[in-house]
Design an enzyme around this catalytic site. Structure first.
Site, PDB file in Angstrom:
ATOM      1  N   HIS A  83      -0.341  -4.849  19.454  1.00  0.00           N
ATOM      2  CA  HIS A  83      -0.043  -4.596  18.289  1.00  0.00           C
ATOM      3  C   HIS A  83       0.863  -2.976  18.105  1.00  0.00           C
ATOM      4  CE1 HIS A  83       0.077  -3.157  13.996  1.00  0.00           C
ATOM      5  NE2 HIS A  83      -0.091  -4.493  13.526  1.00  0.00           N
TER       6      HIS A  83
ATOM      7  N   CYS B 259       0.727  -1.194  -0.097  1.00  0.00           N
ATOM      8  CA  CYS B 259      -0.112  -0.074   0.041  1.00  0.00           C
ATOM      9  C   CYS B 259       1.036   1.287   0.132  1.00  0.00           C
ATOM     10  CB  CYS B 259      -0.829   0.046   1.230  1.00  0.00           C
ATOM     11  SG  CYS B 259       0.065   0.072   2.760  1.00  0.00           S
TER      12      CYS B 259
ATOM     13  N   GLU C 146       0.958  -0.717  16.191  1.00  0.00           N
ATOM     14  CA  GLU C 146       0.046   0.645  15.903  1.00  0.00           C
ATOM     15  C   GLU C 146      -0.830   1.044  17.074  1.00  0.00           C
ATOM     16  OE1 GLU C 146      -3.773   1.817  13.170  1.00  0.00           O
ATOM     17  OE2 GLU C 146      -2.347   0.401  12.150  1.00  0.00           O
TER      18      GLU C 146
ATOM     19  N   CYS D  26       2.690   5.690   8.852  1.00  0.00           N
ATOM     20  CA  CYS D  26       1.813   5.937   7.884  1.00  0.00           C
ATOM     21  C   CYS D  26       0.908   7.323   8.098  1.00  0.00           C
ATOM     22  CB  CYS D  26       0.740   4.667   7.699  1.00  0.00           C
ATOM     23  SG  CYS D  26      -0.257   5.015   6.471  1.00  0.00           S
TER      24      CYS D  26
END
Length: 314
Positions: free
Chosen positions: A124, A12, A126, A96
């Site tokens: 996680h 991505c 993130e 990101c």
């Protein structure tokens, strides 16, 4: 035996940007360049960057003074940013931009004294980074993973509540959790646009369509890749046999017994070279052709930091 390739699949824009940041930093400033955590969750990618001089660390304490450090695509907490700043480390942020959007939502909630509910997976990177954006001592941020978690959730002030989510979750499961939050906390507010990123949505949509037509689905991705695991789970929910594989060497021939249609996709951190390796292996084992499915065009690009856009001339 026919191969059907999901479209879109693989890298991505956020992953492309993160890898480019590490590559450009290595070119411009020379090794070693330190990276906090895996820049993206893919061993093939990480090993390639290690060979070029990137040094991956778990915490900033492992980074020598006067060094360059890159934050991974998953983002970091404010505490990590503050630590890097206090030590005078030169930082390039590969977070990101769609994760940064969620960070800003949490910071806004924190500044207003609004409590926050984060939908995500415990542990996680993130999630750890996003939780670390909330610093209002009078409020709180709560992590939920499921509808059952919502049923058990108690907050300080249900009338001032905001929800957001990890960007790589199951679209369907997250919708169920949001519905449960709204049912339990009618005053809860959320983002105008879902936090789940466009690439996660597109890859899940392509797997949903592909799985209905295939006997088995092979998902190329790392075991610790959230979005890759969600693709495998989605295929299984639809009724296809599905396997998450790092590369072609992980395929077991017995999986393919009696399979006439094999679907292949890749998580957002998996490079196309690994997909091609899977296709080549399947053809060695008798697959007749590989057909690219039609899919949604992705033309999103995220810019790298200005200092990394042009190679410096000494």
């Amino acid at each position: 035996m026919q191969i059907h390739l999901a479209n879109p699949r693989g890298f991505c824009a956020g992953v492309d940007r993160a890898i480019t940041i590490v590559e450009r930093a290595l070119e411009i400033f020379s090794p070693p360049i330190y990276v906090r955590h895996e820049v993206v969750h893919n061993k093939f990618v990480v090993d390639g960057l290690k060979e070029r001089g990137a040094v991956f660390v778990d915490e900033l304490v492992e980074v020598p003074d006067d060094s360059i450090v890159i934050f991974s695509a998953h983002g970091v907490s404010q505490a990590v940013r503050n630590e890097a700043s206090s030590r005078g480390l030169k930082v390039f942020d590969a977070t990101c931009p769609l994760v940064t959007k969620v960070h800003m939502e949490v910071m806004r909630a924190s500044s207003k004294g609004t409590e926050c509910v984060l939908i995500g997976h415990q542990g996680h990177p993130e999630v750890e980074g996003t939780m670390g954006q909330y610093d209002n001592q009078d409020g709180g941020i709560y992590l939920v993973e499921s509808v059952d978690d919502v049923a058990r959730l108690e907050v300080k002030n249900p009338s001032a509540l905001y929800y957001c989510s990890q960007t790589t979750l199951s679209v369907d499961d997250t919708a169920d959790v949001i519905d449960a939050l709204r049912a339990k906390f009618p005053a809860i507010e959320g983002p105008r646009k879902d936090d789940i990123c466009y690439a996660t949505q597109n890859r899940q949509d392509s797997v949903r369509e592909l799985s209905a037509d295939c006997d088995i689905l092979l998902v190329v991705g790392a075991q610790n890749s959230s979005n890759s695991n969600r693709l495998r789970e989605l295929a299984e929910k639809i009724g296809a046999k599905a396997h998450l594989i790092a590369d072609a060497n992980c395929i077991q021939k017995e999986w393919l017994a009696n399979a006439k249609h094999i679907g292949v996709t890749a998580g957002a951190s998996a490079p196309e070279v690994l997909v091609q390796g899977v296709v080549d292996r399947l053809k060695e084992w008798g697959a007749s052709s590989a057909t690219e499915r039609p899919g949604r065009l992705e033309n999103i690009e995220f810019a790298v930091p200005k200092e990394l856009r042009v190679k410096q001339v000494s």
